[in-house]
Motif scaffolding. Structure first.
Motif, PDB file in Angstrom:
ATOM      1  N   UNK A  77       1.189  -1.144  -0.093  1.00  0.00           N
ATOM      2  CA  UNK A  77       0.121   0.505  -0.079  1.00  0.00           C
ATOM      3  C   UNK A  77       0.987   1.890   0.443  1.00  0.00           C
ATOM      4  N   UNK A  78       0.005   2.418   0.170  1.00  0.00           N
ATOM      5  CA  UNK A  78       0.738   3.866  -0.083  1.00  0.00           C
ATOM      6  C   UNK A  78       0.293   4.517   0.690  1.00  0.00           C
ATOM      7  N   UNK A  79      -1.034   4.527   1.408  1.00  0.00           N
ATOM      8  CA  UNK A  79      -1.879   5.085   2.480  1.00  0.00           C
ATOM      9  C   UNK A  79      -2.645   4.421   3.182  1.00  0.00           C
ATOM     10  N   UNK A  80      -2.567   4.346   4.265  1.00  0.00           N
ATOM     11  CA  UNK A  80      -4.088   3.444   4.816  1.00  0.00           C
ATOM     12  C   UNK A  80      -4.566   4.252   6.357  1.00  0.00           C
ATOM     13  N   UNK A  81      -5.362   4.598   5.593  1.00  0.00           N
ATOM     14  CA  UNK A  81      -6.968   5.191   7.545  1.00  0.00           C
ATOM     15  C   UNK A  81      -8.517   5.064   6.852  1.00  0.00           C
ATOM     16  N   UNK A  82      -9.087   5.616   7.434  1.00  0.00           N
ATOM     17  CA  UNK A  82     -10.420   6.058   7.173  1.00  0.00           C
ATOM     18  C   UNK A  82     -10.757   7.156   7.112  1.00  0.00           C
ATOM     19  N   UNK A  83     -11.041   7.728   5.483  1.00  0.00           N
ATOM     20  CA  UNK A  83     -10.408   9.066   4.926  1.00  0.00           C
ATOM     21  C   UNK A  83     -11.672   9.932   6.024  1.00  0.00           C
ATOM     22  N   UNK A  84     -10.882  11.141   6.198  1.00  0.00           N
ATOM     23  CA  UNK A  84     -12.136  12.069   6.730  1.00  0.00           C
ATOM     24  C   UNK A  84     -12.416  11.605   8.302  1.00  0.00           C
ATOM     25  N   UNK A  85     -11.662  10.648   8.914  1.00  0.00           N
ATOM     26  CA  UNK A  85     -12.097  10.487  10.435  1.00  0.00           C
ATOM     27  C   UNK A  85     -10.690   9.958  11.014  1.00  0.00           C
ATOM     28  N   UNK A  86      -9.814   9.154  10.157  1.00  0.00           N
ATOM     29  CA  UNK A  86      -8.445   8.880  11.424  1.00  0.00           C
ATOM     30  C   UNK A  86      -8.383   7.459  10.831  1.00  0.00           C
ATOM     31  N   UNK A  87      -7.912   6.586  11.890  1.00  0.00           N
ATOM     32  CA  UNK A  87      -7.098   5.494  12.002  1.00  0.00           C
ATOM     33  C   UNK A  87      -7.769   4.377  11.542  1.00  0.00           C
ATOM     34  N   UNK A  88      -7.086   2.755  11.414  1.00  0.00           N
ATOM     35  CA  UNK A  88      -8.152   1.576  10.394  1.00  0.00           C
ATOM     36  C   UNK A  88      -7.668   1.138  11.602  1.00  0.00           C
ATOM     37  N   UNK A  89      -8.785   0.375  12.356  1.00  0.00           N
ATOM     38  CA  UNK A  89      -8.320   0.420  13.678  1.00  0.00           C
ATOM     39  C   UNK A  89      -8.006  -1.456  13.961  1.00  0.00           C
ATOM     40  N   UNK A 113       3.177   3.616  -6.330  1.00  0.00           N
ATOM     41  CA  UNK A 113       1.997   1.897  -6.295  1.00  0.00           C
ATOM     42  C   UNK A 113       2.160   2.368  -8.111  1.00  0.00           C
ATOM     43  N   UNK A 114       1.617   3.633  -8.536  1.00  0.00           N
ATOM     44  CA  UNK A 114       1.337   3.548  -9.652  1.00  0.00           C
ATOM     45  C   UNK A 114       1.725   3.408 -10.653  1.00  0.00           C
ATOM     46  N   UNK A 115       2.870   4.242 -10.658  1.00  0.00           N
ATOM     47  CA  UNK A 115       3.923   3.258 -11.561  1.00  0.00           C
ATOM     48  C   UNK A 115       4.063   2.083 -11.872  1.00  0.00           C
ATOM     49  N   UNK A 116       3.926   0.580 -10.318  1.00  0.00           N
ATOM     50  CA  UNK A 116       4.467  -0.218 -10.331  1.00  0.00           C
ATOM     51  C   UNK A 116       2.544  -1.091 -11.174  1.00  0.00           C
ATOM     52  N   UNK A 117       1.290  -0.821 -11.108  1.00  0.00           N
ATOM     53  CA  UNK A 117       0.793  -0.975 -11.928  1.00  0.00           C
ATOM     54  C   UNK A 117       1.625  -0.322 -13.253  1.00  0.00           C
ATOM     55  N   UNK A 118       1.423   0.431 -13.443  1.00  0.00           N
ATOM     56  CA  UNK A 118       1.435   0.825 -15.368  1.00  0.00           C
ATOM     57  C   UNK A 118       2.643  -0.087 -15.953  1.00  0.00           C
ATOM     58  N   UNK A 119       4.059  -0.282 -15.164  1.00  0.00           N
ATOM     59  CA  UNK A 119       4.235  -1.313 -15.260  1.00  0.00           C
ATOM     60  C   UNK A 119       4.598  -2.743 -15.553  1.00  0.00           C
ATOM     61  N   UNK A 120       2.971  -3.067 -14.523  1.00  0.00           N
ATOM     62  CA  UNK A 120       2.695  -4.327 -14.857  1.00  0.00           C
ATOM     63  C   UNK A 120       1.659  -4.470 -15.914  1.00  0.00           C
TER      64      UNK A 120
END
Length: 279
Positions: A77-89, A113-120
């Motif tokens: 992944x490249x970021x993880x969270x509950x957008x606008x709220x906080x952590x992923x517990x 991450x985006x470039x990894x998908x593009x290469x794939x």
């Protein structure tokens, strides 16, 4: 990168997940802000898949749910969270306490991450970018390497191609031949589908004919393994032209995910005993 080229088949969500997603697979559920394939994630939970490597540029609550349900052994992944709220517990609990199972992580930047998908999707072994400079991610992530440009001598960063076993996205429409159209904010859905060995697109509706829309992304039937009609399949994210973002659900998720017993009760009521799609 599709290993077989054919015509997308129209299946029920239950049939598609049963056929395409196997224990131990590398699975990407992509969507940015909207068109997040939440219903597909719930079906993976219901079918009890285990040992998955989950990939996503911005894992939010659907991956929190899948991790808490014990589906995942690794998160890329490249970021993880509950957008606008906080952590992923549930994510935090898996990392900190190995509950319900230990979770390995591989962290990248969004660009990486985006470039990894593009290469794939391009059939290349790796991608090259100007990135990660000034960060300590290369010290912690084996899949980030510094290379020298053979033409200028500039120090650049290489990341390996990402070719999931299964790529899953949500879209607004498909026609009866399996061609898919999505519009609005898009992330790396196209790249994820094209990079994956097998792919599933859940859609709001199947129509007789796709009407051209400015800026729309069209995924042709030969690039997709299966399509499933799942109205509301992005909830609580939104599908432009079909539904609005359920902001209340994102807020409500925080106390549900904080407590293991509360989460397990939610999982049993809202996912495991929920009605499957019959389409």
């Amino acid at each position: 990168m599709r290993t077989e080229v054919g015509v997308a088949r129209i299946l029920s969500l239950e049939e598609a997940i049963a056929e395409l997603v196997h224990d131990g697979d590398t699975v990407a559920l992509e969507g940015f802000t909207h068109l997040i394939p939440v219903a597909a994630g719930h079906e993976i939970i219901r079918q009890g898949r285990r040992g998955l490597t989950l990939c996503r540029m911005t894992p939010d609550i659907v991956y929190d749910q899948m991790i808490g349900a014990g589906c995942a052994s690794k998160l890329v992944f490249s970021w993880g969270g509950n957008p606008g709220v906080g952590s992923l517990h549930r994510f935090r609990d898996a990392i900190q306490n190995s509950w319900p199972v230990p979770l390995e992580i591989e962290e990248h930047s969004h660009a990486g991450m985006a470039n990894r998908y593009v290469a794939g999707a391009s059939g290349l072994p790796f991608a090259v970018l100007r990135g990660y400079t000034g960060t300590d991610l290369p010290d912690h992530t084996a899949n980030i390497k510094t290379i020298e440009c053979p033409f200028t001598g500039e120090a650049l960063t290489a990341v390996p191609a990402l070719n999931p076993d299964v790529g899953i996205v949500h879209a607004q429409q498909a026609d009866r031949s399996g061609n898919v159209q999505l519009w609005g904010i898009t992330g790396v859905q196209k790249e994820a589908v094209l990079a994956s060995r097998r792919s599933l697109v859940t859609v709001e509706e199947i129509v007789d004919e796709l009407r051209p829309r400015p800026g729309a992304v069209v995924l042709p039937k030969w690039a997709i393994t299966a399509v499933a009609e799942v109205p509301g399949g992005a909830h609580p994210s939104y599908a432009q032209g079909y539904s609005e973002r359920d902001n209340a659900f994102y807020r409500e998720w925080d106390p549900i995910a904080r407590d293991r017993e509360t989460f397990e009760n939610w999982l049993g009521t809202d996912v495991l005993r929920a009605e499957r799609s019959t389409r």
